[in-house]
Design a protein around this motif. Structure first.
Motif, PDB file in Angstrom:
ATOM      1  N   ARG A 123       0.833  -1.220   0.000  1.00 59.74           N
ATOM      2  CA  ARG A 123       0.000   0.000   0.000  1.00 59.74           C
ATOM      3  C   ARG A 123       0.862   1.263   0.000  1.00 59.74           C
ATOM      4  O   ARG A 123       0.562   2.227  -0.677  1.00 59.74           O
ATOM      5  N   ARG A 139      -4.845  -3.510  -6.400  1.00 59.90           N
ATOM      6  CA  ARG A 139      -5.736  -3.718  -5.253  1.00 59.90           C
ATOM      7  C   ARG A 139      -6.506  -2.446  -4.918  1.00 59.90           C
ATOM      8  O   ARG A 139      -5.994  -1.335  -5.102  1.00 59.90           O
ATOM      9  N   ASP A 141      -7.761   0.158  -2.343  1.00 61.11           N
ATOM     10  CA  ASP A 141      -7.422   0.677  -1.012  1.00 61.11           C
ATOM     11  C   ASP A 141      -8.756   0.901  -0.287  1.00 61.11           C
ATOM     12  O   ASP A 141      -9.405   1.942  -0.444  1.00 61.11           O
ATOM     13  N   ASP A 171      -7.956  -5.358   1.300  1.00 65.27           N
ATOM     14  CA  ASP A 171      -7.721  -4.695   0.008  1.00 65.27           C
ATOM     15  C   ASP A 171      -7.778  -5.747  -1.104  1.00 65.27           C
ATOM     16  O   ASP A 171      -6.756  -6.302  -1.519  1.00 65.27           O
TER      17      ASP A 171
END
Ligand code: GLU
Length: 281
Positions: A123, A139, A141, A171
């Motif tokens: 992330r 992915r 968030d 996620d």
């Protein structure tokens, strides 16, 4: 409002009794209201899909005595999925991830309703997708998406109103690494249901938690919000969900052996299940 439901099988294995129940629930839910029942072949997984199974599925549904309208298969809608993913990327809500399954498992992740929850490793990594050794997944968030939409509600006609909790799944991947399967189930099914005008999504309770994510995607992409009807599941002797690989015979086996499909459908409607099979209530 005309009720529009669908049955959306993936052609990577023959249909079994659980699928028959799903198709019957969707069919009967629509027909009870003079609505429409659609068949959508979910052949998004290019590596596992067996095109010949679509014909088998149609034969199975006809054998059960169901009538349907068929809409476009997922493999014809890839550009639509890509466009939606680009929209989410432009909103800054997707991030690239190069983690392998082994790396995710090595991080000792929390296990959620659909398996390991992604620990969020990528992330904050700001990976450059054009400058990576291999392909990346994208992915959602979820925390950021939740902040953007605020609280969301969805309605299951059996279970009642639900507060969306997509964080339960973490996620999730929306675009997969595998070029054979560019979009994930969550993205493809949510977009297709909207494009097909589905206003009553009927499917098994095993997908109840996925709906939290679908509701979030609808809010982010400005899609109409259907109602849902998650039906109970057929279980085997051990109380496990009937799975294609584990359970035999398939609907096609039964049909080819000369069993009466309409009688089987009537028995499933009446809750009279074959020996060794029960229904989660
Ligand atoms: N293609 C999915 C499956 O076979 C259908 C999921 C759904 O009904 O949303 O499990």
């Amino acid at each position: 409002m005309t009720i529009i439901t669908r049955f959306a099988p993936s052609p990577n294995g023959s249909l079994h009794l659980g699928h028959a129940l799903s198709a019957i629930v969707a069919h009967d839910r629509a027909k009870a209201d003079g609505g429409r029942f659609l068949l959508r072949i979910e052949d998004i997984d290019g590596g596992r899909s067996r095109p010949e199974l679509a014909a088998e599925f149609r034969a199975d549904l006809a054998w059960l005595g169901l009538e349907w309208e068929e809409v476009r298969a997922q493999s014809t809608r890839i550009a639509h999925y890509d466009a939606a993913a680009e929209e989410l990327k432009a909103q800054g809500l997707l991030y690239p991830c190069d983690c392998t399954r082994a790396q995710i498992l090595a991080a000792d992740p929390v296990i959620g309703p659909e398996g390991p929850i992604y620990p969020g490793t990528c992330r904050e990594k700001h990976i450059d997708p054009h400058n990576c050794d291999g392909p990346v997944a994208w992915r959602l968030d979820v925390a950021q998406a939740n902040r953007k939409t605020g609280p969301l509600i969805w309605e299951d006609e059996l279970a009642g109103p639900q507060t969306a909790r997509p964080e339960m799944l973490g996620d999730v991947v929306l675009l997969r690494k595998d070029p054979d399967t560019p979009a994930s189930y969550h993205l493809a099914a949510t977009l297709d249901d909207a494009a097909d005008g589905i206003n009553m999504v009927t499917r098994g309770m095993d997908l109840f938690s996925a709906t939290h994510v679908h509701r979030l995607l609808q809010a982010l992409l400005g899609l109409p919000v259907p109602r849902w009807h998650h039906h109970s599941l057929l279980l085997d002797e051990q109380g496990r969900k009937l799975a294609k690989r584990r359970h035999s015979p398939s609907l096609a086996d039964r049909r080819l052996a000369g069993e009466d499909g309409r009688a089987l459908a009537a028995a499933l409607r009446a809750g009279q299940l074959p020996t060794g099979i029960s229904c989660s209530k």
